[in-house]
Design a protein around this motif. Structure first.
Motif, PDB file in Angstrom:
ATOM      1  N   VAL A 160       7.490  -5.160  -6.507  1.00 37.53           N
ATOM      2  CA  VAL A 160       7.142  -6.449  -5.924  1.00 37.53           C
ATOM      3  C   VAL A 160       5.783  -6.329  -5.259  1.00 37.53           C
ATOM      4  N   SER A 161       4.941  -7.349  -5.416  1.00 36.02           N
ATOM      5  CA  SER A 161       3.619  -7.351  -4.782  1.00 36.02           C
ATOM      6  C   SER A 161       3.397  -8.649  -4.022  1.00 36.02           C
ATOM      7  N   ALA A 162       2.827  -8.525  -2.836  1.00 33.86           N
ATOM      8  CA  ALA A 162       2.390  -9.682  -2.070  1.00 33.86           C
ATOM      9  C   ALA A 162       0.869  -9.635  -1.971  1.00 33.86           C
ATOM     10  N   ILE A 163       0.219 -10.708  -2.389  1.00 31.63           N
ATOM     11  CA  ILE A 163      -1.244 -10.801  -2.359  1.00 31.63           C
ATOM     12  C   ILE A 163      -1.597 -11.510  -1.054  1.00 31.63           C
ATOM     13  N   LEU A 164      -2.067 -10.747  -0.076  1.00 32.11           N
ATOM     14  CA  LEU A 164      -2.168 -11.262   1.286  1.00 32.11           C
ATOM     15  C   LEU A 164      -3.589 -11.288   1.836  1.00 32.11           C
ATOM     16  N   GLY A 165      -4.565 -11.101   0.996  1.00 35.41           N
ATOM     17  CA  GLY A 165      -5.960 -11.093   1.417  1.00 35.41           C
ATOM     18  C   GLY A 165      -6.812 -10.792   0.212  1.00 35.41           C
ATOM     19  N   PRO A 166      -8.025 -10.269   0.416  1.00 33.93           N
ATOM     20  CA  PRO A 166      -8.846  -9.870  -0.728  1.00 33.93           C
ATOM     21  C   PRO A 166      -8.216  -8.675  -1.428  1.00 33.93           C
ATOM     22  N   CYS A 167      -7.899  -8.828  -2.694  1.00 27.72           N
ATOM     23  CA  CYS A 167      -7.260  -7.763  -3.468  1.00 27.72           C
ATOM     24  C   CYS A 167      -8.145  -7.387  -4.647  1.00 27.72           C
ATOM     25  N   TYR A 168      -8.710  -6.196  -4.568  1.00 23.74           N
ATOM     26  CA  TYR A 168      -9.548  -5.663  -5.633  1.00 23.74           C
ATOM     27  C   TYR A 168      -9.117  -4.219  -5.882  1.00 23.74           C
ATOM     28  N   GLY A 169      -9.415  -3.703  -7.050  1.00 26.80           N
ATOM     29  CA  GLY A 169      -9.043  -2.323  -7.344  1.00 26.80           C
ATOM     30  C   GLY A 169      -7.544  -2.145  -7.401  1.00 26.80           C
ATOM     31  N   SER A 170      -7.021  -1.116  -6.711  1.00 26.71           N
ATOM     32  CA  SER A 170      -5.618  -0.726  -6.844  1.00 26.71           C
ATOM     33  C   SER A 170      -4.647  -1.859  -6.499  1.00 26.71           C
ATOM     34  N   SER A 171      -4.973  -2.684  -5.509  1.00 29.69           N
ATOM     35  CA  SER A 171      -4.075  -3.794  -5.172  1.00 29.69           C
ATOM     36  C   SER A 171      -3.931  -4.751  -6.344  1.00 29.69           C
TER      37      SER A 171
END
Length: 511
Positions: A160-171
């Motif tokens: 499960v992933s939550a996108i909670l801000g700037p997500c680049y690379g591994s996120s």
């Protein structure tokens, strides 16, 4: 040093690590109404259950060791509703939660342990990408590939992933590999930041346009849910996990009797018009069948001709896959096929029985669909349905035409099929068939057109299907919930305690 001196030093190191990027940065986040990496864990996990690993980790670069508490990623284990989970929470206050040699080891440890022990993994995404200068040069790049399965997904346990801000690379990478992705408005998800992208292509790029919530919920389909706050996102994560088993080798959890209630079956008669030309919203129908308050929709803004939602029937987790006549009459396009396929892969991988509700004129035809490789997406959906090894039960509500009849569980593609008394199955809509076969149009000769339609509509009713055992039963709409609960109980995979064969465990997470 004495034991007391050692204890004091240990406690001092722990306290420094807990301060993250410092009081000023943490205060700024609080003023913005955004949780930090540790307060997010407080909101996600049952109180007092978090057990951190890697608290004292730091950068491998000597000059950065005092400024990299926990090396920018808070990792460990805890409980959600009393069940074990593994978690990685990115700390943007420490070098932008950038990926480094040390924190990559932490993430690898979490993944390895969760997979071996059989528990879900939650990634709380917010990161700036690879850390420079740590990753500059051939030596650093070569060492970065030390884990040959860093981005390998076999669906052993839910991710499960939550996108909670700037997500680049591994996120970004771990989000794309996850089974459920919730995105907070204002967050971004992209390969690189707007600044890096602007430099690369030589023109200005808007961050929201590059990777905002509208893009990923409506165009790419990467976001399964969109929320306004961190707290809402973390509650979505908790809710999603409640439908899934801890790992692929067990059946989903069941809610105890007395904790759920059934909706009023009479409402179904008011929700669906008997006239085939009138539309309705299938989401209301699902809510009138499933346990009250149990519907958990996925990708609501994407591929809208199909509805995919987790729900419960008598406390049991089920996946509803339904065509929606409210959108283009329920005609499926490539995005809808992709959405349906993705949902089937997830349900089959984690032993969630599938319920198909069918009311569709077929697939949407046209140049735009062909340019999106419509035939390939239709066959991907068909392929996935035939590989599903958990119970599959279909209900034909009104119409099911052409290839879509098979794609939505017709023929031998379901364990059991029921048809409402209003159901109709044929190769194509009679109105379209008349124009193709006889070259007639209603505006030219309404009487002849209607007579030809009546001729093509012969032998297409629910009773015609039942007479040749094309469906196992014909039901009153009010009997739908009872039919589904009994059918799913009948077709439960007893030999494996409700565990499927997971033929699609390695299916791509995006296609």
């Amino acid at each position: 040093m004495s034991h007391e001196d050692n204890r004091v030093e240990l406690e001092a190191r722990r306290q420094r690590a807990m301060q993250m990027g410092g009081e000023k940065k943490l205060k700024q986040r609080a003023e913005q109404g955004v949780l930090n990496a540790r307060s997010r864990l407080d909101a996600l996990l049952d109180a007092g259950t978090f057990r951190e690993v890697g608290l004292l980790a730091r950068s491998i670069r000597k000059e950065d060791r005092d400024s990299t508490p926990a090396d920018g990623k808070v990792s460990g284990f805890g409980h959600v509703a009393g069940r074990d989970i593994a978690v990685v929470s990115n700390d943007l206050t420490v070098k932008g939660a950038s990926s480094s040699a040390t924190n990559a080891k932490k993430v690898a440890y979490i993944k390895r342990t969760a997979t071996r022990s059989g528990m879900p993994i939650v990634f709380l995404g917010e990161s700036s990408g690879a850390r420079m200068p740590d990753t500059m040069g051939a030596e650093s790049m070569s060492q970065g590939g030390a884990d040959p399965e860093q981005y390998c997904r076999r669906r052993d346990t839910p991710w499960v992933s939550a996108i909670l801000g700037p997500c680049y690379g591994s996120s970004t990478w771990y989000t794309c590999l996850s089974d459920f992705r919730v995105m907070r408005k204002g967050a971004t998800l992209a390969v690189s930041s707007a600044r890096v992208t602007s430099l690369a292509i030589g023109e200005s790029v808007d961050a929201e346009e590059l990777g905002g919530w509208r893009l990923h919920s409506e165009v790419t389909g990467l976001a399964d849910a969109v929320v306004d706050t961190d707290e809402e996102a973390l509650e979505k994560v908790r809710s999603f996990l409640s439908y899934l088993p801890a790992h692929a080798g067990e059946a989903p959890p069941v809610q105890a009797p007395g904790t759920w209630s059934a909706p009023d079956a009479e409402t179904l008669l008011d929700l669906i018009p008997t006239q085939r030309t009138r539309t309705y919203d299938i989401r209301k129908v699902i809510r009138a069948i499933a346990d009250d308050g149990s519907v958990f929709p996925l990708k609501e803004r994407f591929g809208k001709a199909v509805v995919t939602t987790l729900a419960r029937l008598e406390g049991q987790s089920v996946g509803f896959l339904a065509t929606n006549p409210f959108i283009r009459g329920g005609a499926m396009d490539p995005d809808a096929c992709r959405k349906a396929t993705d949902f089937m892969v997830m349900c089959d991988s984690f032993n969630i029985p599938l319920v198909l509700l069918v009311d569709t004129p077929g697939f949407l035809v046209g140049v735009s669909g062909e340019r999106k490789a419509a035939p390939a997406h239709i066959m991907n959906m068909m392929h996935a349905l035939q590989l599903v090894s958990v119970p599959k039960v279909s209900v034909i509500l009104r119409k099911s035409y052409g290839q879509a009849f098979l794609n939505m569980g017709g023929g031998r593609n379901s364990d059991e099929i029921a048809a409402w008394t209003s159901a109709e199955v044929s190769f194509m809509d009679p109105g379209v068939g008349v124009s193709v076969v006889y070259g007639l149009k209603r505006e030219d000769n309404a009487e002849a057109f209607d007579a030809a339609c009546d001729s093509l509509r012969a032998d297409t009713s629910a009773y015609d299907m039942a007479s040749v055992f094309g469906v196992q039963t014909v039901i009153d709409p009010r009997e739908t919930r009872e039919f589904l609960t009994r059918s799913l109980a009948l077709h439960r995979r007893r030999r494996s305690n409700g565990v499927g064969q997971h033929h699609m465990a390695n299916w791509p997470t995006y296609f």
